[in-house]
Design an enzyme around this catalytic site. Structure first.
Site, PDB file in Angstrom:
ATOM      1  N   HIS A  54       0.849  -1.196   0.000  1.00  0.00           N
ATOM      2  CA  HIS A  54       0.000   0.000   0.000  1.00  0.00           C
ATOM      3  C   HIS A  54       0.877   1.236   0.000  1.00  0.00           C
ATOM      4  O   HIS A  54       2.092   1.148   0.107  1.00  0.00           O
ATOM      5  CB  HIS A  54      -0.989  -0.015   1.170  1.00  0.00           C
ATOM      6  N   HIS A  56       1.542   3.934   1.913  1.00  0.00           N
ATOM      7  CA  HIS A  56       2.110   4.718   3.009  1.00  0.00           C
ATOM      8  C   HIS A  56       3.630   4.841   2.889  1.00  0.00           C
ATOM      9  O   HIS A  56       4.312   3.884   2.500  1.00  0.00           O
ATOM     10  CB  HIS A  56       1.722   4.099   4.361  1.00  0.00           C
ATOM     11  N   ASP A  58       6.107   4.761   4.898  1.00  0.00           N
ATOM     12  CA  ASP A  58       6.994   3.795   5.574  1.00  0.00           C
ATOM     13  C   ASP A  58       6.992   2.433   4.883  1.00  0.00           C
ATOM     14  O   ASP A  58       7.674   1.509   5.322  1.00  0.00           O
ATOM     15  CB  ASP A  58       6.631   3.668   7.063  1.00  0.00           C
ATOM     16  N   HIS A  59       6.259   2.328   3.764  1.00  0.00           N
ATOM     17  CA  HIS A  59       6.259   1.100   2.958  1.00  0.00           C
ATOM     18  C   HIS A  59       6.858   1.316   1.568  1.00  0.00           C
ATOM     19  O   HIS A  59       7.313   0.367   0.941  1.00  0.00           O
ATOM     20  CB  HIS A  59       4.832   0.546   2.847  1.00  0.00           C
ATOM     21  N   HIS A 111      -7.337  -0.578   5.867  1.00  0.00           N
ATOM     22  CA  HIS A 111      -6.274   0.302   6.396  1.00  0.00           C
ATOM     23  C   HIS A 111      -6.069   1.459   5.417  1.00  0.00           C
ATOM     24  O   HIS A 111      -6.078   2.627   5.794  1.00  0.00           O
ATOM     25  CB  HIS A 111      -5.005  -0.519   6.578  1.00  0.00           C
ATOM     26  N   ASP A 134      -0.021  -3.786   6.369  1.00  0.00           N
ATOM     27  CA  ASP A 134      -0.624  -3.253   7.598  1.00  0.00           C
ATOM     28  C   ASP A 134      -2.077  -3.701   7.755  1.00  0.00           C
ATOM     29  O   ASP A 134      -2.897  -2.993   8.346  1.00  0.00           O
ATOM     30  CB  ASP A 134      -0.573  -1.710   7.597  1.00  0.00           C
ATOM     31  N   HIS A 172       4.864  -4.648  10.832  1.00  0.00           N
ATOM     32  CA  HIS A 172       5.285  -3.943  12.051  1.00  0.00           C
ATOM     33  C   HIS A 172       5.434  -4.916  13.212  1.00  0.00           C
ATOM     34  O   HIS A 172       4.718  -5.921  13.287  1.00  0.00           O
ATOM     35  CB  HIS A 172       4.257  -2.868  12.465  1.00  0.00           C
TER      36      HIS A 172
HETATM   37 ZN   LIG Z   1       0.163   1.735   6.478  1.00  0.00          ZN
END
Ligand SMILES: [Zn+2]
Length: 261
Positions: A54, A56, A58-59, A111, A134, A172
């Site tokens: 996805h 985001h 941090d990905h 999410h 996530d 995570h």
């Molecule tokens: Zn995320």
């Protein structure tokens, strides 16, 4: 046979490094390029594919740097991703070649709206692998930012239907906090108590709690247990009313977790 190991990134992210045992690797959700580059060099691996679940940061934050070093590497991701880095856009049921092994795409919105998971069926030598970003966490699930609870519930149910020995590779290290919440929902769950001891010991040794297995998640994760009598009862006590549908139980547990400290 493919194997997967978590590369720690940022405070609590895991970038998953998939290896084929023949010197080739793929990475899932490289929010940061540095740990990936270090692992490739250390293990003498050639990067063959980047998989994104996805949009985001941090990905996907490390994808551009990885592509600068490896311009021919395909970047797989959701067809409806707002992230510009995706070069091969995937919808539900798409089959992706990951180092010569097919991976099936499962759309799991909730999410974010663009969220997908990758499922690699196991063979005689190795267990199935699930890269769920996530959506599903160790003993928990992702926060609902773009979708709604019913959508997230449906997505988690799709993952719950996979084989029990599937290795669950989450993005995570949230497991201990999630277990604390799960014990509040379902304090008499013996599998959950055992998991709490096992995973606390792992973290005390600075080891990851992941991958878990889907069977363990089904036995301990309250977000996959809306059908369990104790979880239903806890959700109804929290809501102060009868909850007729599984997705209402899920929504109540998810809202509860949002404010749990
Ligand atoms: Zn995320």
């Amino acid at each position: 046979m493919l194997t997967a190991r978590p590369l720690p990134a940022f405070a609590d992210n895991y970038i998953w490094l998939i290896e084929d045992g023949r010197g080739r690797a793929a990475v899932v959700d490289p929010g940061d390029a540095a740990p990936v580059i270090a692992a490739l060099e250390e293990r003498g691996l050639e990067l063959g594919a980047i998989l994104v679940t996805h949009h985001h940061p941090d990905h996907v934050g490390g994808v551009a740097d990885l592509c600068a070093c490896h311009p021919q590497v395909p970047v797989y991701g959701p067809h409806d991703s707002p992230a510009a880095c995706v070069t091969i856009a995937l919808g539900d049921g798409a089959i992706v070649d990951v180092l010569g092994t097919p991976a099936r795409v499962i759309t799991v919105p909730g999410h974010t709206l663009d969220h997908i998971a990758y499922f690699i069926a196991g063979d005689a030598d190795g267990a199935p692998l699930l890269f769920c970003g996530d959506t599903l966490f160790g003993c928990g699930c992702g926060r609902i930012f773009e979708g709604d609870a019913r959508m997230m519930h449906t997505s988690l149910q799709r993952l719950a239907a996979l084989p029990g020995h599937t290795q669950v590779c989450c993005a995570h290290e949230y497991t201990l906090g999630n277990i604390e919440f799960a014990l509040t929902v379902e304090p008499a769950n013996d599998d959950l108590r055992r998991r709490s001891e096992t995973d606390r010991a792992r973290r005390a040794r600075a080891e990851p709690t992941l991958p878990s297995t889907l069977a363990l998640e089904l036995a301990t994760n309250p977000f996959l247990r809306d059908g369990a009598a104790a979880v239903r009862a806890a959700a109804m006590a929290r809501a102060g009313r009868e909850l007729a549908h599984d997705h209402e139980v899920f929504a109540t547990i998810r809202s509860w977790k949002d404010v749990f400290r």
